[in-house]
Design an enzyme around this catalytic site. Structure first.
Site, short mmCIF file in Angstrom:
data_model
loop_
_atom_site.label_atom_id
_atom_site.label_comp_id
_atom_site.label_asym_id
_atom_site.label_seq_id
_atom_site.Cartn_x
_atom_site.Cartn_y
_atom_site.Cartn_z
N GLU A 1 1.18 -1.18 0.03
CA GLU A 1 0.36 0.19 -0.56
C GLU A 1 0.84 0.84 0.35
O GLU A 1 1.65 1.28 0.56
CB GLU A 1 -0.38 0.18 1.05
CG GLU A 1 -2.02 -1.02 1.57
CD GLU A 1 -2.91 -0.94 0.33
OE1 GLU A 1 -3.36 -0.29 -0.29
OE2 GLU A 1 -3.59 -2.07 0.17
N ASP B 1 -16.46 -9.14 -12.87
CA ASP B 1 -16.83 -8.67 -11.96
C ASP B 1 -15.76 -6.72 -12.42
O ASP B 1 -15.86 -6.46 -11.82
CB ASP B 1 -15.74 -8.87 -10.32
CG ASP B 1 -15.93 -8.26 -9.39
OD1 ASP B 1 -17.64 -7.67 -9.45
OD2 ASP B 1 -15.60 -9.12 -8.33
#
Length: 145
Positions: free
Chosen positions: A62, A86
Site C-alpha cells: 500500500e 467483476d
C-alpha cells in the site's frame, strides 16, 4: 476474456489485459493462482460482492503516500472469467470510475482516469500504459470479426 468483457461492459480490452497482467504478475501471483483474482480486488466490510465467492487474506503493498508491506482481504473467484466479469461490472457501476467511462475509446486516457481511484501506487497508470505499449495490447481493442 478481455475481449468478452470489453464487449459486455464496453471497457477497453487492452486496459483490462494490461491491468490483469500487472495485478497478477502475468497470472503467476498467489492471488491469481489460488483465488483467480486477476485484478487485485479487495473485499469490503460488506463482503466479496455479487460475483466473488469469498474472501482471503494476502500480502500486498500500500502507498499512503509511502509504499509499505501490508495484508488485506481479497476477493476469491471460482474462475478467471469471473474475475474479468467483476472487473467490467465494477468499472461500469461504481461512482469511483464514472469519470473514466466517457474516455473508453482512448485506452490511455481511460486508465489514467481509472487509476486515480483504483490504486494507491502513484505510478500505476504509467505502468499499465507501458505494458499496453510494450506488448502492443491495443491490438485487442480491434473489433472482432
Amino acid at each position: 476474456m478481455a475481449r468478452a468483457v470489453a464487449a459486455e461492459f464496453r471497457v477497453p480490452a487492452s486496459v483490462a489485459l494490461a491491468q490483469a497482467a500487472l495485478e497478477s504478475g502475468w497470472g503467476h501471483s498467489d492471488l491469481a493462482v489460488q483465488d483467480h483474482n486477476l485484478f487485485g480486488f479487495k473485499c469490503s466490510a460488506a463482503g466479496p460482492g455479487p460475483v466473488a465467492v469469498g474472501c482471503r487474506d494476502h500480502p500486498t503493498t500500500e502507498c499512503t503516500p509511502e509504499c509499505h508491506p501490508a495484508s488485506a482481504s481479497f476477493r476469491v473467484y471460482d474462475a478467471p472469467l469471473s474475475s474479468f466479469r467483476d472487473y467490467g461490472r465494477v468499472l461500469t457501476t461504481s461512482p469511483y470510475y464514472a469519470s473514466a467511462l466517457p474516455l473508453r475509446s482512448d485506452p490511455n486516457a481511460f486508465i489514467t482516469e481509472v487509476a486515480k481511484k483504483y490504486a494507491t501506487d502513484p505510478g500505476y497508470a504509467d505502468k499499465v500504459i507501458r505494458l499496453m505499449r510494450e506488448h502492443d495490447l491495443y491490438r485487442v481493442d480491434a473489433p472482432l470479426p
